[in-house]
Scaffold this motif. Structure first.
Motif, PDB file in Angstrom:
ATOM      1  N   GLU A  94      37.210   2.326  10.057  1.00 59.36           N
ATOM      2  CA  GLU A  94      37.926   1.423   9.161  1.00 59.36           C
ATOM      3  C   GLU A  94      38.048   0.029   9.771  1.00 59.36           C
ATOM      4  O   GLU A  94      37.959  -0.982   9.065  1.00 59.36           O
ATOM      5  CB  GLU A  94      39.319   1.978   8.856  1.00 59.36           C
ATOM      6  N   TYR A 123      45.567   4.825  19.031  1.00 58.75           N
ATOM      7  CA  TYR A 123      44.750   6.013  19.310  1.00 58.75           C
ATOM      8  C   TYR A 123      44.189   5.962  20.728  1.00 58.75           C
ATOM      9  O   TYR A 123      44.052   7.008  21.390  1.00 58.75           O
ATOM     10  CB  TYR A 123      43.623   6.153  18.285  1.00 58.75           C
ATOM     11  N   ILE A 161      51.473   5.354  15.046  1.00 54.58           N
ATOM     12  CA  ILE A 161      50.359   5.327  14.083  1.00 54.58           C
ATOM     13  C   ILE A 161      50.881   5.588  12.674  1.00 54.58           C
ATOM     14  O   ILE A 161      50.514   4.888  11.720  1.00 54.58           O
ATOM     15  CB  ILE A 161      49.296   6.370  14.490  1.00 54.58           C
ATOM     16  N   HIS A 221      50.884   3.079   9.159  1.00 56.88           N
ATOM     17  CA  HIS A 221      50.478   3.483   7.804  1.00 56.88           C
ATOM     18  C   HIS A 221      51.621   3.244   6.812  1.00 56.88           C
ATOM     19  O   HIS A 221      51.403   2.736   5.710  1.00 56.88           O
ATOM     20  CB  HIS A 221      50.075   4.955   7.788  1.00 56.88           C
ATOM     21  N   TRP A 271      44.323  -1.506  10.831  1.00 57.75           N
ATOM     22  CA  TRP A 271      43.483  -0.522  11.511  1.00 57.75           C
ATOM     23  C   TRP A 271      43.203  -0.905  12.961  1.00 57.75           C
ATOM     24  O   TRP A 271      43.038  -0.026  13.817  1.00 57.75           O
ATOM     25  CB  TRP A 271      42.179  -0.330  10.752  1.00 57.75           C
ATOM     26  N   ARG A 316      40.552   9.012  15.935  1.00 58.27           N
ATOM     27  CA  ARG A 316      40.231   7.652  16.378  1.00 58.27           C
ATOM     28  C   ARG A 316      38.918   7.178  15.760  1.00 58.27           C
ATOM     29  O   ARG A 316      38.782   6.006  15.397  1.00 58.27           O
ATOM     30  CB  ARG A 316      40.139   7.605  17.904  1.00 58.27           C
ATOM     31  N   ILE A 362      46.005   0.367  14.885  1.00 55.90           N
ATOM     32  CA  ILE A 362      45.968   1.832  14.875  1.00 55.90           C
ATOM     33  C   ILE A 362      44.960   2.336  15.908  1.00 55.90           C
ATOM     34  O   ILE A 362      45.217   3.309  16.631  1.00 55.90           O
ATOM     35  CB  ILE A 362      45.646   2.357  13.462  1.00 55.90           C
ATOM     36  N   VAL A 363      43.793   1.676  15.993  1.00 49.43           N
ATOM     37  CA  VAL A 363      42.813   2.053  17.016  1.00 49.43           C
ATOM     38  C   VAL A 363      43.428   1.910  18.404  1.00 49.43           C
ATOM     39  O   VAL A 363      43.236   2.777  19.287  1.00 49.43           O
ATOM     40  CB  VAL A 363      41.531   1.197  16.900  1.00 49.43           C
ATOM     41  N   ALA A 405      39.594   5.769  12.448  1.00 47.11           N
ATOM     42  CA  ALA A 405      40.225   4.450  12.548  1.00 47.11           C
ATOM     43  C   ALA A 405      39.215   3.384  12.967  1.00 47.11           C
ATOM     44  O   ALA A 405      39.232   2.261  12.438  1.00 47.11           O
ATOM     45  CB  ALA A 405      41.383   4.510  13.550  1.00 47.11           C
ATOM     46  N   THR A 435      46.376  -1.956   5.608  1.00 50.11           N
ATOM     47  CA  THR A 435      46.606  -1.181   6.821  1.00 50.11           C
ATOM     48  C   THR A 435      46.044  -1.905   8.047  1.00 50.11           C
ATOM     49  O   THR A 435      44.905  -2.369   8.023  1.00 50.11           O
ATOM     50  CB  THR A 435      45.950   0.208   6.705  1.00 50.11           C
TER      51      THR A 435
END
Length: 394
Positions: free
Chosen positions: A323, A301, A279, A283, A294, A317, A297-298, A320, A292
């Motif tokens: 976003e 998470y 993660i 970033h 996202w 989470r 990233i989710v 994220a 980013t």
């Protein structure tokens, strides 16, 4: 005097004394006394100043051997009234000292001992910094903003707790990583940069333990530390990630962190520190906040929640998701979490503001400020509440 080199030698020297028969507590005290003597470079001794690269010059002869010799003498001086130990002195001093001292490296065992499950997290951190990190009690006390006497008592209790633990017993590397992560999260205070110290110790552990999560933790630390120069403004104010000047980020640390992480992930034994590092890497990879990734990233998470079922991971989470899929989706992800979670109110405030509800957001920012864990965060949240209240009045 290169004190960092001295501190690198501490765990190996303690290990030598323990294998010679000293208790852990006595060995640790003796090595600390030897370190003081090394730093002072007392006249009349074989002054080690040139061995550690001081301005006096001269080749590096045998710093570890010197520390072993002096620490052993310190230990024997402290125990001279004991007849059996006096006999051990005669036996050991009759043995020739091999170049560089004993070749066995006890550093990993010392990490495991200092992070023993019988210790509280605070005691394990203090003992690790003292015995493995080579920091003085005064330095540790200053870093944690407590009186030196309080820290000395904490360390003494920790040493008594592990005094009966066999030095050759296997330990849990995961517990060591938890301790190092706690050190890193303390950041900086006093004259010791604990974040940098945690990175140094984790590098040392990674060199000795072939463990994916050790590499994952090292990568996580490097990637977070790379953003440190941009985290506060010239006036000391906290700067949120989205507003940071990314040109201030340390690209060398980011590159190293990503490389360490990729090596760990390639072994296909995912752990929570590797997921957190992934993660952080996403970033770090974004040139601007708007770029980013996202969605990915989710996904990371999701992996982190699967691995840990941590409420904090679920809270992050929700940010994220907000976003990636919009603030309403973020609030839906937040709905099932305990409102008493640290920073829950701050996350809810952010998502409500993005959803177009400044009244609720202002109230939540003010509530979050009252429970903020530190002054910079409290001030930031207070300013957020004041900004929205000013907009509502205008």
């Amino acid at each position: 005097m290169n004190e960092s080199l001295l501190r690198e030698l501490v765990p190996a020297v303690i290990g030598v004394l323990v294998r010679r028969g000293a208790s852990f507590a006595a060995a640790e005290d003796a090595v600390q006394d030897a370190l003081v003597e090394a730093v002072r470079g007392r006249p009349g001794d074989s002054c080690p100043s040139s061995w550690f690269g001081s301005s006096g010059g001269g080749p590096i002869r045998d710093p570890k051997g010197w520390l072993v010799t002096v620490a052993w003498r310190k230990f024997l001086d402290a125990a001279r009234a004991d007849t059996s130990r006096r006999r051990r002195e005669e036996l050991v001093e009759a043995e020739p000292m091999p170049d560089g001292g004993e070749a066995v490296d006890d550093t990993l065992q010392l990490y495991l001992l200092c992070a023993h499950p019988s210790l509280t997290p605070a005691s394990a951190v203090a003992l690790t910094l003292r015995a493995v990190g080579g920091l003085t009690t005064r330095q540790i006390a200053q870093a944690y903003l407590v009186p030196e006497a309080t820290m000395a008592q904490r360390i003494s209790r920790a040493k008594r707790t592990v005094s009966g633990v066999r030095f050759d017993q296997p330990g849990d590397v995961a517990t060591v990583l938890r301790v190092l992560y706690l050190v890193f999260n303390e950041g900086y205070s006093g004259d010791v940069d604990l974040a940098a110290e945690a990175i140094r110790l984790t590098r040392q552990l990674a060199a000795r333990a072939n463990h994916e999560e050790t590499a994952g933790l090292l990568a996580l630390m490097l990637l977070h530390h790379a953003r440190r120069p941009a985290r506060t403004g010239p006036d000391g104010r906290l700067v949120p990630l989205a507003e940071q000047d990314r040109s201030l980020w340390n690209t060398r640390l980011i590159t190293e962190g990503v490389e360490v992480l990729q090596t760990a992930l390639a072994r296909d034994r995912l752990g929570e520190f590797q997921a957190q590092a992934a993660i952080a890497a996403l970033h770090a990879d974004a040139r601007t906040a708007e770029e980013t990734d996202w969605v990915q990233i989710v996904e990371w998470y999701d992996e982190l929640v699967r691995l840990t079922d941590s409420p904090v991971a679920r809270l992050n989470r929700a940010v994220a998701v907000g976003e990636a899929d919009g603030p309403r989706a973020g609030l839906a992800a937040l709905a099932g979490l305990d409102p008493s979670l640290p920073r829950h109110a701050a996350v809810a405030a952010y998502l409500h503001e993005r959803e177009g509800d400044p009244v609720t957001a202002a109230l939540l920012y003010a509530r979050a400020a009252r429970s903020a864990p530190n002054i910079p965060e409290r001030d930031h949240l207070t300013r957020q509440a004041a900004r929205l209240n000013a907009q509502l009045r205008g």
